[in-house]
Design a protein around this motif. Sequence first.
Motif, short mmCIF file in Angstrom:
data_model
loop_
_atom_site.label_atom_id
_atom_site.label_comp_id
_atom_site.label_asym_id
_atom_site.label_seq_id
_atom_site.Cartn_x
_atom_site.Cartn_y
_atom_site.Cartn_z
N GLY A 217 -4.85 -25.37 24.70
CA GLY A 217 -4.69 -24.09 24.01
C GLY A 217 -4.08 -24.25 22.63
O GLY A 217 -4.54 -23.66 21.65
N ALA A 218 -3.02 -25.07 22.55
CA ALA A 218 -2.34 -25.28 21.27
C ALA A 218 -3.27 -25.95 20.26
O ALA A 218 -3.25 -25.61 19.06
N THR A 219 -4.09 -26.89 20.72
CA THR A 219 -5.01 -27.58 19.81
C THR A 219 -6.09 -26.63 19.31
O THR A 219 -6.50 -26.70 18.14
N CYS A 220 -6.54 -25.73 20.16
CA CYS A 220 -7.51 -24.71 19.73
C CYS A 220 -6.91 -23.84 18.62
O CYS A 220 -7.61 -23.47 17.66
N LEU A 221 -5.63 -23.52 18.73
CA LEU A 221 -4.98 -22.70 17.71
C LEU A 221 -4.87 -23.44 16.39
O LEU A 221 -4.98 -22.85 15.31
N PHE B 119 -4.43 -18.65 33.30
CA PHE B 119 -3.42 -19.12 32.36
C PHE B 119 -4.00 -19.23 30.95
O PHE B 119 -3.40 -18.78 29.97
N LEU B 120 -5.18 -19.84 30.83
CA LEU B 120 -5.80 -20.01 29.51
C LEU B 120 -6.20 -18.66 28.91
O LEU B 120 -5.97 -18.41 27.72
N ARG B 121 -6.78 -17.80 29.72
CA ARG B 121 -7.19 -16.48 29.19
C ARG B 121 -5.98 -15.71 28.67
O ARG B 121 -6.03 -15.13 27.58
N MET C 180 5.63 -17.81 24.46
CA MET C 180 4.20 -18.06 24.29
C MET C 180 3.76 -19.20 25.19
O MET C 180 4.40 -20.26 25.21
N TYR C 181 2.70 -19.03 25.93
CA TYR C 181 2.23 -20.04 26.87
C TYR C 181 1.83 -21.35 26.19
O TYR C 181 1.99 -22.43 26.76
N PHE C 182 1.29 -21.25 24.96
CA PHE C 182 0.76 -22.45 24.31
C PHE C 182 1.77 -23.16 23.40
O PHE C 182 1.38 -23.98 22.57
N ASP C 183 3.03 -22.86 23.56
CA ASP C 183 4.07 -23.65 22.89
C ASP C 183 4.21 -24.96 23.65
O ASP C 183 4.50 -24.96 24.85
N GLU C 184 4.00 -26.09 22.97
CA GLU C 184 3.96 -27.38 23.66
C GLU C 184 5.33 -27.92 24.04
O GLU C 184 5.44 -28.89 24.78
N ARG C 185 6.39 -27.29 23.51
CA ARG C 185 7.74 -27.71 23.90
C ARG C 185 8.09 -27.12 25.26
O ARG C 185 7.53 -26.08 25.64
N PRO C 186 9.01 -27.77 26.00
CA PRO C 186 9.45 -27.17 27.28
C PRO C 186 9.97 -25.76 27.05
O PRO C 186 10.66 -25.48 26.07
#
Length: 368
Positions: A260-264, A225-227, A1-7
């Motif tokens: 993205g993660a914060t929006c989720l 990327f965001l879309r 998932m692109y919006f996973d904030e971990r590496p």
Amino acid sequence: MYFDERPKSSRKDLYDMREKLEQLIAALNRKDPLIVIHGLRRIGKTSLLQTAMSEVEHGIIFDLRTLGTRAYSTKKDLVEIFESGINDFLSRKKTIRMKIIDVLKHVTGVQVEGIGVTFSWGGEEPLDIAGLFKKLDRWALSGKTNISIAFDEAQELRKVAGIGMDKILAHVYDYCKATSIILTGSAVGLLYDFLGEGDPESALYGRSKTEIRLKRLEPEEAEDFLRKGFKQTRKRVEDELIQDAVRKLDGITGWLTTFGATCLKKGVSASVIRNVMNEGSKLARREFENFLKGREVARKRYEGIISHLAKGPSTWSGIKAYLEVKEGKRLNDRKVTELIDALVKAGFVESIDDQYTISDPILAYSFE
């Protein structure tokens, strides 16, 4: 998932890095002795590295980022990082773990503890770092395979007193034929100082290297990327909000991922951009404060340069004039150049078309 904030550690989670990933894996399969991955902070270097290491047979990562919080580091600090990296490697090699341990136990300063190892940093028998790498290389050679050893944020090795990691890595380069060394770095100028760029007296000077440079996303790529990230999570987001996020967060993948993660987590709204900028500015300022450690004498001048550039790009002359007005006196040209060069080498400032600008929009925001 692109919006996973971990590496990331899987290629399906990387955005637009297939070419760089294939380039890195090909270099490792060729047993290239020295590979350098560089780019801005939060641009995806650790994700690229971890994904590649998950796909090669034997990969060890030494995470040096904790050393970045200190002005100087000790042998104890480094040996503890080596111990952690080796034990992580052993935990992933369950079927051959005891064979590797049997090899490592013959290295001075290594003690076997159950299914792991501990390293000594002092006393009569401190860890033989070069011996550690040589034993791993011989193990790989005996198995007709190769081993990849990565140092994440390798410019931090410059800070470690009393070891000379450049000499050790030069020895590995010359004598360990089954070993590839990977160095990543956000402070690109400092990384190349460690590599001896332009310094014939340096241990690593003149060594051939495979270079992989990661760049920020172009605006169109950042929007894509965001879309795609929102599509993965079945979230509908207006184009206007996506475009506003890209304008303010630039093409830095880490900040876009945080948005993205914060929006989720908190819901999609324009306020999320400001929230990311406010929270991100704390991290960016902390990184800048880490840079200032050991540079306290020039602190106000470094802060002055960043404050000036936060208002927009400037020339060398513009920066000098700003500092002189601020201090009410003339400054030596060489000193001004040294200050700017230090910020460029550390990755906080970049030079574009004879003008200097802050690399990270969030750091600039924190000084507004």
